[in-house]
Motif scaffolding. Sequence first.
Motif, mmCIF file in Angstrom:
data_model
loop_
_atom_site.group_PDB
_atom_site.id
_atom_site.type_symbol
_atom_site.label_atom_id
_atom_site.label_comp_id
_atom_site.label_asym_id
_atom_site.label_seq_id
_atom_site.Cartn_x
_atom_site.Cartn_y
_atom_site.Cartn_z
ATOM 1 N N SER A 155 35.950 39.354 44.214
ATOM 2 C CA SER A 155 35.260 40.481 44.841
ATOM 3 C C SER A 155 35.096 41.700 43.937
ATOM 4 O O SER A 155 34.428 42.661 44.314
ATOM 5 C CB SER A 155 36.006 40.906 46.114
ATOM 6 N N ARG A 156 35.687 41.683 42.773
ATOM 7 C CA ARG A 156 35.612 42.802 41.836
ATOM 8 C C ARG A 156 35.138 42.339 40.468
ATOM 9 O O ARG A 156 35.340 41.200 40.080
ATOM 10 C CB ARG A 156 36.989 43.460 41.665
ATOM 11 N N GLU A 157 34.512 43.249 39.723
ATOM 12 C CA GLU A 157 34.118 42.966 38.346
ATOM 13 C C GLU A 157 35.365 42.671 37.520
ATOM 14 O O GLU A 157 36.411 43.286 37.714
ATOM 15 C CB GLU A 157 33.402 44.188 37.780
ATOM 16 N N GLN A 158 35.247 41.719 36.598
ATOM 17 C CA GLN A 158 36.333 41.401 35.671
ATOM 18 C C GLN A 158 35.831 41.541 34.236
ATOM 19 O O GLN A 158 34.711 41.137 33.928
ATOM 20 C CB GLN A 158 36.816 39.969 35.851
ATOM 21 N N VAL A 159 36.694 42.077 33.382
ATOM 22 C CA VAL A 159 36.421 42.163 31.950
ATOM 23 C C VAL A 159 37.432 41.253 31.255
ATOM 24 O O VAL A 159 38.638 41.416 31.434
ATOM 25 C CB VAL A 159 36.549 43.603 31.428
ATOM 26 N N TRP A 160 36.924 40.276 30.529
ATOM 27 C CA TRP A 160 37.758 39.301 29.826
ATOM 28 C C TRP A 160 37.655 39.534 28.318
ATOM 29 O O TRP A 160 36.551 39.716 27.793
ATOM 30 C CB TRP A 160 37.269 37.889 30.090
ATOM 31 N N MET A 161 38.800 39.478 27.616
ATOM 32 C CA MET A 161 38.812 39.489 26.158
ATOM 33 C C MET A 161 39.553 38.229 25.715
ATOM 34 O O MET A 161 40.748 38.066 25.999
ATOM 35 C CB MET A 161 39.512 40.701 25.579
ATOM 36 N N VAL A 162 38.838 37.336 25.066
ATOM 37 C CA VAL A 162 39.445 36.092 24.583
ATOM 38 C C VAL A 162 40.204 36.418 23.305
ATOM 39 O O VAL A 162 39.633 36.946 22.350
ATOM 40 C CB VAL A 162 38.374 35.001 24.349
ATOM 41 N N THR A 163 41.504 36.119 23.304
ATOM 42 C CA THR A 163 42.355 36.449 22.150
ATOM 43 C C THR A 163 42.679 35.231 21.285
ATOM 44 O O THR A 163 43.125 35.386 20.160
ATOM 45 C CB THR A 163 43.654 37.124 22.617
ATOM 46 N N ARG A 178 39.495 23.669 24.280
ATOM 47 C CA ARG A 178 40.763 23.602 23.542
ATOM 48 C C ARG A 178 41.606 24.782 24.033
ATOM 49 O O ARG A 178 41.092 25.668 24.712
ATOM 50 C CB ARG A 178 40.534 23.623 22.037
ATOM 51 N N ALA A 179 42.874 24.788 23.714
ATOM 52 C CA ALA A 179 43.775 25.824 24.216
ATOM 53 C C ALA A 179 43.194 27.210 23.965
ATOM 54 O O ALA A 179 42.624 27.481 22.898
ATOM 55 C CB ALA A 179 45.141 25.692 23.562
ATOM 56 N N GLU A 224 28.242 29.955 29.056
ATOM 57 C CA GLU A 224 28.321 30.558 27.722
ATOM 58 C C GLU A 224 29.642 30.150 27.087
ATOM 59 O O GLU A 224 30.663 30.049 27.770
ATOM 60 C CB GLU A 224 28.278 32.089 27.805
ATOM 61 N N LYS A 225 29.634 29.953 25.775
ATOM 62 C CA LYS A 225 30.853 29.668 25.013
ATOM 63 C C LYS A 225 31.349 31.005 24.463
ATOM 64 O O LYS A 225 30.621 31.702 23.753
ATOM 65 C CB LYS A 225 30.563 28.689 23.884
ATOM 66 N N ILE A 226 32.583 31.367 24.813
ATOM 67 C CA ILE A 226 33.167 32.635 24.396
ATOM 68 C C ILE A 226 34.362 32.341 23.498
ATOM 69 O O ILE A 226 35.278 31.615 23.890
ATOM 70 C CB ILE A 226 33.625 33.469 25.621
ATOM 71 N N SER A 227 34.347 32.889 22.296
ATOM 72 C CA SER A 227 35.384 32.608 21.291
ATOM 73 C C SER A 227 36.331 33.789 21.130
ATOM 74 O O SER A 227 36.020 34.914 21.528
ATOM 75 C CB SER A 227 34.725 32.322 19.936
ATOM 76 N N ALA A 228 37.476 33.510 20.508
ATOM 77 C CA ALA A 228 38.458 34.553 20.226
ATOM 78 C C ALA A 228 37.777 35.745 19.561
ATOM 79 O O ALA A 228 36.936 35.573 18.679
ATOM 80 C CB ALA A 228 39.570 34.010 19.336
ATOM 81 N N GLY A 229 38.119 36.939 20.035
ATOM 82 C CA GLY A 229 37.534 38.171 19.513
ATOM 83 C C GLY A 229 36.342 38.664 20.322
ATOM 84 O O GLY A 229 35.891 39.785 20.134
ATOM 85 N N GLN A 230 35.838 37.834 21.230
ATOM 86 C CA GLN A 230 34.699 38.235 22.056
ATOM 87 C C GLN A 230 35.176 38.697 23.429
ATOM 88 O O GLN A 230 36.199 38.236 23.942
ATOM 89 C CB GLN A 230 33.713 37.093 22.222
ATOM 90 N N THR A 231 34.402 39.593 24.014
ATOM 91 C CA THR A 231 34.667 40.117 25.346
ATOM 92 C C THR A 231 33.464 39.825 26.218
ATOM 93 O O THR A 231 32.326 39.858 25.754
ATOM 94 C CB THR A 231 34.909 41.640 25.279
ATOM 95 N N PHE A 232 33.704 39.532 27.496
ATOM 96 C CA PHE A 232 32.599 39.327 28.430
ATOM 97 C C PHE A 232 32.954 39.924 29.782
ATOM 98 O O PHE A 232 34.127 40.123 30.095
ATOM 99 C CB PHE A 232 32.211 37.845 28.544
ATOM 100 N N MET A 241 44.998 29.092 28.854
ATOM 101 C CA MET A 241 44.678 27.825 29.482
ATOM 102 C C MET A 241 44.958 26.711 28.486
ATOM 103 O O MET A 241 44.699 26.846 27.299
ATOM 104 C CB MET A 241 43.209 27.779 29.897
ATOM 105 N N GLU A 242 45.464 25.611 29.006
ATOM 106 C CA GLU A 242 45.717 24.447 28.176
ATOM 107 C C GLU A 242 44.388 23.774 27.799
ATOM 108 O O GLU A 242 43.400 23.876 28.528
ATOM 109 C CB GLU A 242 46.591 23.449 28.929
ATOM 110 N N ALA A 243 44.381 23.060 26.690
ATOM 111 C CA ALA A 243 43.189 22.335 26.261
ATOM 112 C C ALA A 243 42.742 21.372 27.350
ATOM 113 O O ALA A 243 43.555 20.643 27.919
ATOM 114 C CB ALA A 243 43.476 21.573 24.967
ATOM 115 N N GLY A 244 41.467 21.388 27.677
ATOM 116 C CA GLY A 244 40.901 20.496 28.678
ATOM 117 C C GLY A 244 41.025 20.999 30.104
ATOM 118 O O GLY A 244 40.473 20.393 31.023
ATOM 119 N N GLN A 245 41.716 22.088 30.328
ATOM 120 C CA GLN A 245 41.916 22.622 31.681
ATOM 121 C C GLN A 245 40.655 23.326 32.186
ATOM 122 O O GLN A 245 39.978 24.026 31.438
ATOM 123 C CB GLN A 245 43.078 23.601 31.695
#
Length: 85
Positions: free
Chosen positions: A13-21, A56-57, A34-42, A1-5
């Motif tokens: 409808s389904r569970e999602q697992v996100w890993m911020v890279t 930010r980007a 919640e604020k999720i930073s690079a290296g974290q998964t939610f 995502m671009e900064a500010g987007q």
Amino acid sequence: MEAGQTGPEHVISREQVWMVTAGVLDVTCDGRTEKISAGQTFVLPPDVLRQVHAPRAAEAHVAMRADGVASVPGTEGTRILPWAQ
């Protein structure tokens, strides 16, 4: 995502697992942010209102079953996720 987007408020409808890279995401799920930073998964549960904002980007990998659909409050019906087709 671009900064500010900011993505739209929506439900999946389904569970999602996100890993911020890279970067940081502000994730609002069921009214809690919640604020999720690079290296974290939610994990975002199914059928719960969510919204993602990039102060930010940021980049993330998202995993879920391919048969999930999205809905947006105030609109009719569901939308097939483009990458799942």
